[in-house]
Design an enzyme around this catalytic site. Structure first.
Site, mmCIF file in Angstrom:
data_model
loop_
_atom_site.group_PDB
_atom_site.id
_atom_site.type_symbol
_atom_site.label_atom_id
_atom_site.label_comp_id
_atom_site.label_asym_id
_atom_site.label_seq_id
_atom_site.Cartn_x
_atom_site.Cartn_y
_atom_site.Cartn_z
ATOM 1 N N HIS A 22 0.877 -1.193 0.025
ATOM 2 C CA HIS A 22 -0.026 -0.031 0.250
ATOM 3 C C HIS A 22 1.006 1.229 0.021
ATOM 4 C CE1 HIS A 22 -3.542 2.389 1.080
ATOM 5 N NE2 HIS A 22 -2.949 3.131 1.699
ATOM 6 N N GLU A 23 1.645 1.392 0.864
ATOM 7 C CA GLU A 23 2.683 2.472 0.984
ATOM 8 C C GLU A 23 3.596 2.678 -0.031
ATOM 9 O OE1 GLU A 23 2.026 4.454 3.272
ATOM 10 O OE2 GLU A 23 0.743 3.445 4.362
ATOM 11 N N HIS A 26 1.916 4.429 -2.813
ATOM 12 C CA HIS A 26 2.150 6.073 -2.713
ATOM 13 C C HIS A 26 3.435 6.636 -2.947
ATOM 14 C CE1 HIS A 26 -1.774 6.337 -0.650
ATOM 15 N NE2 HIS A 26 -1.493 5.919 0.187
#
Length: 453
Positions: A22-23, A26
């Site tokens: 997920h990170e 980003h």
């Protein structure tokens, strides 16, 4: 203790994988957009390990493995050197900010597809969707022992787990459902389950049982593990006997014994029990005895127990080739996403019990450990579902979550200017209250489902 340690371990591993992906979503899109990333952390709190990359980003693994974050250069959080203003997140066009924020949930959705693909290629062992015993609504619909359930509605059901997952939403909605079945002789039939007749307070954790469907694999072989001393069976039946019939009624599995014994006891008669013993077929006369359970209830019993620790071998595999698994993975991701949104709708309309709405960390840990114990493919399947849930949860329009930031940026697109800091601050408080409430519900469900029950 072993289950506790296993649950904690698999929870940490699963969260580590999901949060990292997920990170990274980003992080990767932020770098593509020219934003300087100050820190990429897996976990919260004090870093246990950290190093600085050539791009100036600090990569860290922190002490609390329950999340993670990407910290970007931003004038709203700290002073920015004039030479780096073009690398600040807040200076980027709104479309780039939308892409950066949406990249985290998108990475989880992409991971979900990849995990489902891997699950299909590895092959998830399961049980064949064969009915072993029917009563209640299933009997009214005309289902018979030995029927193979080929599809529930328009969803194919190659395994029993697929049958359960397909029947759950229909049961919650109490929608009559068409089942495509094939009987033991190979003839195809359509049976309509009148799910509208389910009681209001039916057990939502066991919809197939409430419907009256018992799978073939749940019928433990009627093999005697132990004969109680001074019981009706003492001196008549023996350990290892396989009961094939009671008073002329065939016995397909252990569950059939109790029903036939109660019927026989109600007539207060002796009857012949047919057994297989050391390759021979025997017919033995026996009469049940009225017995009192520890809680004071009376029932008729023979005095025999089933073998303990026996696991029925799985006889089906959910598998596709590498190419066929690609569209299957996308289709499964789409189906599960629709089901997740539908479950949220049912929660708001009260069609699903509150304790079955949001899973807390204890429930997730135990489920992850249980799935991992069944093999790689089962672990990949739950990891895919968790990744999907994380991606969709973060898209909810709640301030603090990615979806809340996306909402601010969409408003900015419409009005032509950023949302005021006052509105954003108020939104942060609202979002924090919602998240705390959601966490409270999750912990409440953990207590109800794992401690009270």
């Amino acid at each position: 203790m072993a289950e506790l340690l296993g649950s904690v371990w698999w929870l940490i591993v699963s969260l580590g994988v999901l949060v990292t992906i997920h990170e990274y979503g980003h992080y990767r899109v932020a770098r593509w957009c020219g934003v300087k990333v100050l820190r990429f952390s897996v976990g919260f709190g004090k870093p246990l390990w950290m190093r600085r990359g050539r791009d100036g980003t600090e990569y860290a693994i922190a002490a609390i493995p329950l999340g993670g974050y990407v910290r970007m250069l931003d004038e709203r959080e700290a002073d920015v050197d004039s030479a780096e203003l073009d690398q600040a997140f807040n200076r980027k066009p709104v479309w780039q900010r939308i892409a950066i924020v949406a990249a985290g949930p998108a990475a989880n959705l992409g991971l979900c597809v990849a995990l489902f693909w891997a699950m299909f290629v590895v092959g998830r062992p399961d049980y064949a969707p064969v009915v072993g015993q029917v009563d209640r609504i299933a009997a009214e619909a005309g289902l018979q022992p030995g029927d193979t359930i080929l599809a529930v509605g328009d969803r194919a059901t190659p395994t029993w787990s697929e049958v359960q997952m397909a029947l759950l939403p229909a049961a919650l909605d109490r929608d009559d459902m068409a089942l495509q079945v094939e009987n033991a002789e190979g003839h195809a039939r359509t049976r309509i389950l009148p799910l509208g007749r389910l009681p209001e307070n039916f057990n939502q954790r066991n919809p197939t049982g409430e419907i009256g469907l018992t799978p073939r694999h749940a019928l433990m072989p009627a093999v005697i593990g132990r004969v109680e001393p001074d019981s009706a069976a003492w001196g008549v039946l023996a350990e290892g006997d396989r009961i094939t019939a009671i008073d002329g009624s065939p016995i397909r599995g252990w569950n059939d014994i109790g029903r036939e014994v109660q019927s026989l006891g109600a007539r207060n008669e002796s009857a012949m029990i047919e057994v297989e013993r050391d390759g021979e077929r025997l017919a033995l006369e026996i009469k049940p005895r009225l017995t009192t359970s520890p809680d004071g209830n009376e029932y008729w019993a023979l005095g025999v127990n089933s073998p303990s620790g026996r696991e029925i071998p799985k006889d089906a595999v959910l598998r596709h080739g590498p190419l066929r698994a690609v569209p299957a993975a996308f289709a499964e991701t789409g189906h599960q996403a629709r089901q997740l949104f539908a479950m949220v709708g049912r929660a708001f309309t009260g069609r699903i019990a509150i304790e079955n709405t949001v899973a807390g960390p204890v429930t997730i840990a135990r489920a992850t450990n249980a799935f991992a114990g069944q093999g790689l493919a089962w672990y990949l399947s739950i990891l895919a579902l968790l990744s999907l849930s994380l991606g969709i949860l973060n898209l909810l329009p709640i301030p603090i979550l990615d979806g809340g930031h996306l909402l601010y940026y969409l408003i900015e697109l419409v009005k032509g200017s950023p949302v005021s800091e006052r509105v954003m601050a108020a939104g942060q408080y609202v979002g924090l209250a919602l998240i705390v409430g959601l966490m409270g519900l999750a912990f409440y469900n953990d207590i109800v489902n794992n401690l009270v029950r």
